[in-house]
Design a protein around this motif. Sequence first.
Motif, short mmCIF file in Angstrom:
data_model
loop_
_atom_site.label_atom_id
_atom_site.label_comp_id
_atom_site.label_asym_id
_atom_site.label_seq_id
_atom_site.Cartn_x
_atom_site.Cartn_y
_atom_site.Cartn_z
N ASN A 76 1.04 -1.35 -0.36
CA ASN A 76 -0.03 -0.07 0.27
C ASN A 76 0.80 0.98 0.07
OD1 ASN A 76 -2.39 -0.62 -0.46
ND2 ASN A 76 -3.32 -0.52 1.93
N ASN A 107 -8.59 -1.84 2.18
CA ASN A 107 -8.65 -0.56 1.83
C ASN A 107 -8.97 0.53 2.85
OD1 ASN A 107 -10.63 -1.85 3.04
ND2 ASN A 107 -12.09 -1.78 1.20
N ALA A 111 -4.37 2.65 1.89
CA ALA A 111 -5.05 2.58 0.57
C ALA A 111 -4.60 4.19 -0.13
CB ALA A 111 -6.09 1.90 0.02
N ALA A 118 -7.97 3.90 -4.03
CA ALA A 118 -7.63 2.39 -3.50
C ALA A 118 -7.77 2.08 -4.27
CB ALA A 118 -9.01 2.48 -2.12
#
Length: 300
Positions: A76, A107, A111, A118
């Motif tokens: 991420n 998410n 993110a 995302a």
Amino acid sequence: MAMRLSTVILPIHRWAEGQKIWRRAEALGFHAAYTYDHLSWRSFRDGPWFGAIPTLTAAATVTGRMRLGTLVTSPNFRHPVTLAKELISLDDISGGRITLGIGAGGNGFDATALGQEAWTPRERADRFAEFVPLLDRLLTEGAVTHEGTHYSAHEARNVPGCVQRPRLPFAVAATGPRGMRLAARHGQAWVTTGDPKLFETGTPEQSRAALRGQLEKLDKACADAGRDAAELDKILLTGFTPEANGVLDSVDAFVDFAGRHAELGFDEIVVHTPIPDSMFAADPVVFERIATDGIAQLNS
């Protein structure tokens, strides 16, 4: 194989206090102490939250036996080239006590913290499938060049490499087929939190059935990769199964929980160090008794 007990210490404490918690975890005999690798997380978003790698580096300097690691790092906000450099440094400082828990990410706040949209589940899986093999190469080869869809490396050097050879172990968090294949090919351990769909409304029996199914999928992925699944440690991160709130209620409750999951094939149970007024609230006295007596009872 004897069951191992480890803990997660969230990076929410200033180090003047935090170092006492990491030292205490080692004194209690935990096999490993992990921390989350997030920029912030859920209900802790507006409170103190420190970086995982600096926290683990500091923890390495105040402990000497216990393994240390992330549960888990994800793509991420990480890049394999810079992460590899940090990991070989951390492995060196710790004297070879680092395990990298690694997953595809979710998410949550991480993110979008860098300003991006995302990623979809497919995009996360695609990135994870490129991230893990590249990181493996970066930690085992002296110089790496890679031009991929999502990540590039140009003559990236990581001399002298990890203290642990051929590299520090990966504990791959996975439940889907693509992640399971990555665990089978690159993992020294596999991590799960159970089936998230059962957390709030499922039963302990349904949770164990789902975990049994995940273990069967791991077995198949390993067989397809020409590998014996017994080579991988199986790690259960607790706190996200239907019986989450009761696991740390008593030594007996923990022994029952850990025993049932040992029967499924898990080698390591990870519990959260208590945090008052949070989803990880627990009696610290009982927690310490579980650390010192629970696993001893289970393995006796």
